[in-house]
Design an enzyme around this catalytic site. Structure first.
Site, PDB file in Angstrom:
ATOM      1  N   ASN A  21     -10.211   0.606   1.345  1.00  0.00           N
ATOM      2  CA  ASN A  21      -8.765   0.690   1.211  1.00  0.00           C
ATOM      3  C   ASN A  21      -8.594   0.032  -0.378  1.00  0.00           C
ATOM      4  O   ASN A  21      -8.762  -1.010  -0.421  1.00  0.00           O
ATOM      5  CB  ASN A  21      -8.138  -0.076   2.137  1.00  0.00           C
ATOM      6  CG  ASN A  21      -6.664  -0.313   2.164  1.00  0.00           C
ATOM      7  OD1 ASN A  21      -6.142   0.132   0.962  1.00  0.00           O
ATOM      8  ND2 ASN A  21      -6.019  -0.840   3.030  1.00  0.00           N
ATOM      9  N   CYS A  35       0.786  -1.284  -0.039  1.00  0.00           N
ATOM     10  CA  CYS A  35       0.111   0.228   0.019  1.00  0.00           C
ATOM     11  C   CYS A  35       0.783   1.287  -0.088  1.00  0.00           C
ATOM     12  O   CYS A  35       0.495   2.340  -0.234  1.00  0.00           O
ATOM     13  CB  CYS A  35      -0.863  -0.018   1.170  1.00  0.00           C
ATOM     14  SG  CYS A  35      -1.995  -1.257   1.242  1.00  0.00           S
ATOM     15  N   HIS A  83      -2.568   7.423   3.570  1.00  0.00           N
ATOM     16  CA  HIS A  83      -3.156   6.105   3.126  1.00  0.00           C
ATOM     17  C   HIS A  83      -4.483   5.957   3.705  1.00  0.00           C
ATOM     18  O   HIS A  83      -4.639   6.250   5.135  1.00  0.00           O
ATOM     19  CB  HIS A  83      -2.255   5.078   3.438  1.00  0.00           C
ATOM     20  CG  HIS A  83      -2.779   3.653   2.971  1.00  0.00           C
ATOM     21  ND1 HIS A  83      -3.291   3.458   1.941  1.00  0.00           N
ATOM     22  CD2 HIS A  83      -2.836   2.586   3.659  1.00  0.00           C
ATOM     23  CE1 HIS A  83      -3.635   2.051   1.732  1.00  0.00           C
ATOM     24  NE2 HIS A  83      -3.574   1.551   2.861  1.00  0.00           N
TER      25      HIS A  83
HETATM   26  N1  COA Z   1     -18.562  -7.570  10.689  1.00  0.00           N
HETATM   27  C1  COA Z   1     -18.727  -8.101  12.132  1.00  0.00           C
HETATM   28  N2  COA Z   1     -17.733  -8.498  13.015  1.00  0.00           N
HETATM   29  C2  COA Z   1     -16.755  -8.506  12.551  1.00  0.00           C
HETATM   30  C3  COA Z   1     -16.049  -8.118  11.197  1.00  0.00           C
HETATM   31  C4  COA Z   1     -17.009  -7.870  10.279  1.00  0.00           C
HETATM   32  N3  COA Z   1     -16.937  -7.525   9.139  1.00  0.00           N
HETATM   33  N4  COA Z   1     -14.741  -8.286  11.066  1.00  0.00           N
HETATM   34  C5  COA Z   1     -14.457  -8.962  12.275  1.00  0.00           C
HETATM   35  N5  COA Z   1     -15.492  -8.929  13.141  1.00  0.00           N
HETATM   36  C6  COA Z   1     -15.606  -9.311  14.579  1.00  0.00           C
HETATM   37  C7  COA Z   1     -14.552 -10.321  14.894  1.00  0.00           C
HETATM   38  O1  COA Z   1     -14.712 -11.446  14.491  1.00  0.00           O
HETATM   39  C8  COA Z   1     -14.342 -10.032  16.539  1.00  0.00           C
HETATM   40  O2  COA Z   1     -15.252 -10.788  17.169  1.00  0.00           O
HETATM   41  P1  COA Z   1     -14.920 -11.645  18.515  1.00  0.00           P
HETATM   42  O3  COA Z   1     -14.692 -10.335  19.514  1.00  0.00           O
HETATM   43  O4  COA Z   1     -16.413 -12.226  18.748  1.00  0.00           O
HETATM   44  O5  COA Z   1     -13.839 -12.308  18.303  1.00  0.00           O
HETATM   45  C9  COA Z   1     -14.673  -8.690  16.634  1.00  0.00           C
HETATM   46  O6  COA Z   1     -15.485  -7.948  15.281  1.00  0.00           O
HETATM   47  C10 COA Z   1     -13.458  -7.705  16.816  1.00  0.00           C
HETATM   48  O7  COA Z   1     -12.578  -7.800  16.041  1.00  0.00           O
HETATM   49  P2  COA Z   1     -11.282  -7.157  16.051  1.00  0.00           P
HETATM   50  O8  COA Z   1     -10.170  -7.845  14.661  1.00  0.00           O
HETATM   51  O9  COA Z   1     -10.589  -6.785  17.152  1.00  0.00           O
HETATM   52  O10 COA Z   1     -11.803  -5.653  15.323  1.00  0.00           O
HETATM   53  P3  COA Z   1     -10.860  -4.463  15.359  1.00  0.00           P
HETATM   54  O11 COA Z   1     -11.365  -3.316  16.092  1.00  0.00           O
HETATM   55  O12 COA Z   1      -9.347  -4.763  15.351  1.00  0.00           O
HETATM   56  O13 COA Z   1     -11.212  -3.948  13.624  1.00  0.00           O
HETATM   57  C11 COA Z   1     -10.002  -4.041  11.746  1.00  0.00           C
HETATM   58  C12 COA Z   1     -10.973  -4.904  12.873  1.00  0.00           C
HETATM   59  C13 COA Z   1      -9.525  -5.050  10.645  1.00  0.00           C
HETATM   60  C14 COA Z   1     -11.009  -3.092  11.097  1.00  0.00           C
HETATM   61  C15 COA Z   1      -9.082  -3.149  12.128  1.00  0.00           C
HETATM   62  O14 COA Z   1      -7.971  -4.017  12.979  1.00  0.00           O
HETATM   63  C16 COA Z   1      -8.134  -2.629  11.432  1.00  0.00           C
HETATM   64  O15 COA Z   1      -8.394  -1.507  10.427  1.00  0.00           O
HETATM   65  N6  COA Z   1      -6.820  -3.131  11.129  1.00  0.00           N
HETATM   66  C17 COA Z   1      -5.842  -2.525  10.173  1.00  0.00           C
HETATM   67  C18 COA Z   1      -6.203  -3.030   8.996  1.00  0.00           C
HETATM   68  C19 COA Z   1      -5.400  -2.344   7.677  1.00  0.00           C
HETATM   69  O16 COA Z   1      -4.755  -1.280   7.937  1.00  0.00           O
HETATM   70  N7  COA Z   1      -5.086  -2.755   6.719  1.00  0.00           N
HETATM   71  C20 COA Z   1      -4.391  -2.508   5.436  1.00  0.00           C
HETATM   72  C21 COA Z   1      -3.176  -2.183   5.633  1.00  0.00           C
HETATM   73  S1  COA Z   1      -2.492  -1.526   4.480  1.00  0.00           S
END
Ligand code: COA
Length: 370
Positions: free
Chosen positions: A327, A118, A297
């Site tokens: 993204n 990215c 980004h």
């Molecule tokens: N819908 C509903 N629930 C979801 C879900 C979705 N699309 N995706 C994940 N969950 C659930 C998980 O299973 C988890 O459930 P649990 O508590 O029962 O285990 C819960 O939501 C929390 O998941 P978590 O991963 O802790 O959420 P988060 O607040 O960290 O958000 C992201 C997840 C991916 C949005 C976040 O971590 C993020 O943005 N990370 C960086 C991603 C990034 O920058 N990627 C590109 C790099 S270039």
């Protein structure tokens, strides 16, 4: 000093997919996606290819089409270099850059694809700036190099073709699009003042997208085995989501899709982005107070808000475009830069920081004077 952005453009695919539509595919809600990421919808390619979008973006940046921002109309023969950042090329060969060069008639341009995940557009700009500076009249050794006066730097992604649409952890986050910028070497202008690129180890493979080289292999550790071809099973195995990414792939996880441990990437992003901004400022002997605008980004609105808070800046100083795009990897920054020019957020003389992070882990920033 001297490498100036003189145009930029963007193009998105036609299909808009709101969060609600994704509830037909995975166990998710609009509320979860919008509050955790800031994403409301994303654009998805159905008929468009990566280069189709990049062509539209480039035509705007070159001043050949309406939209985007362009200081002047650039003639096709005046582009010396095309750098195309992508993790989702239409084909490996010919490269997206080569196809784009042909479509635009850039007869004098050397053209290549590159991949820094990215952060690719940031890396691309640094390569363009370095090649321009090294070939500028009077630079040591310039006579032995291609003279690069103008370059087209593209970030283009058809990312949704590497998304696992059964994985709610990733499929809600990504979208398609392309952005392009034209840079010109002009020693009278300040242009790019400093840049910084960095790799940190992604020890646990928190973000992976394996290469698309999965033709069935007629080989075993003992040598050629024609039976191995017949035995190759193209079906996708059921995978335990608790496994580490490398373990999942070893267990037969879909190999050609993006896989991510969101929290690990989040943690990396929230430290890498402010660090990259601080480093470009330090290298230019400036402080954050000297900067008018930041184009980050777009991976998660919460990451941008976190960076703004850490830098002590209001969110208004950041261009945010994630709501209706998600993204789109290396396309995010050039598309968002184009938004900033189109909505009048960047004025001549402003100091602007472009900042990114991505798989690998890559990160980086470019500081320039508009
Ligand atoms: N819908 C509903 N629930 C979801 C879900 C979705 N699309 N995706 C994940 N969950 C659930 C998980 O299973 C988890 O459930 P649990 O508590 O029962 O285990 C819960 O939501 C929390 O998941 P978590 O991963 O802790 O959420 P988060 O607040 O960290 O958000 C992201 C997840 C991916 C949005 C976040 O971590 C993020 O943005 N990370 C960086 C991603 C990034 O920058 N990627 C590109 C790099 S270039």
């Amino acid at each position: 000093m001297g490498c100036t952005i003189i145009g930029c453009g963007k193009q998105l695919p036609a299909l808009d997919v709101p969060n609600e539509e994704l509830t037909k595919l995975v166990d998710t809600t609009d509320e979860w996606i919008s509050t955790r990421t800031g994403i409301l919808s994303r654009r998805v390619c159905v008929t468009e290819g990566n280069v189709d979008m990049a062509e539209g973006a480039a035509r705007q940046a070159l001043g050949w089409a309406d939209g985007g921002y362009s200081q002047c109309k650039v003639a096709p023969e005046d582009i010396d270099l095309v750098i195309y950042s992508t993790i989702s090329p239409d084909e490996m060969v010919p490269t997206c850059a080569a196809v784009l060069r042909r479509r635009l008639g850039l007869v004098n341009a050397a053209a290549f694809d590159m991949n820094a995940a990215c952060t690719g557009f940031i890396y691309g700009l640094t390569i363009a700036e370095t090649m321009m500076a090294a070939s500028a009249p009077g630079a040591p050794g310039a006579a032995g190099r291609n003279p690069i006066r103008r370059a087209l730097v593209v970030g283009g992604e058809r990312l949704t073709r590497v998304v696992d649409w059964a994985d709610r952890n990733t499929c809600v986050l990504f979208g398609d699009g392309a952005g392009a910028a034209v840079v010109e070497w002009d020693e009278r202008k300040p242009g790019i003042l400093s840049w910084f690129i960095k790799n940190d180890d992604d020890h646990t493979n928190a973000l992976t997208c394996p290469a698309c080289f999965d033709a069935p292999q007629p080989f075993t550790p003992e040598g050629v085995d024609p039976n191995a071809l017949q035995q190759a099973d193209p079906s996708i195995a059921l995978i335990d989501a608790e496994l580490d990414t490398t373990e999942r792939i070893a267990a037969g996880a879909p190999r050609q899709v993006l896989s991510m441990h969101g929290q690990k990437v989040f943690k990396f992003a929230t430290s890498a982005m402010p660090a990259a901004i601080e480093e470009v400022l330090r290298r230019a002997n400036l402080t954050i107070d000297d900067v008018q605008f930041i184009v980050p980004h777009q991976a998660n609105l919460r990451i941008i808000k976190y960076a703004a808070k850490r830098m002590g800046l209001p969110l208004e100083r950041f261009q945010v475009s994630i709501a209706h795009r998600g993204n789109s990897s290396s396309a995010c920054i050039p598309m968002t830069l184009c938004d900033a020019y189109e909505n009048g957020s960047i004025h001549p003389g402003d100091k602007v920081v472009l900042v990114g992070f991505g798989g690998g882990f890559t990160s980086g920033a470019v500081l320039y004077e508009a």
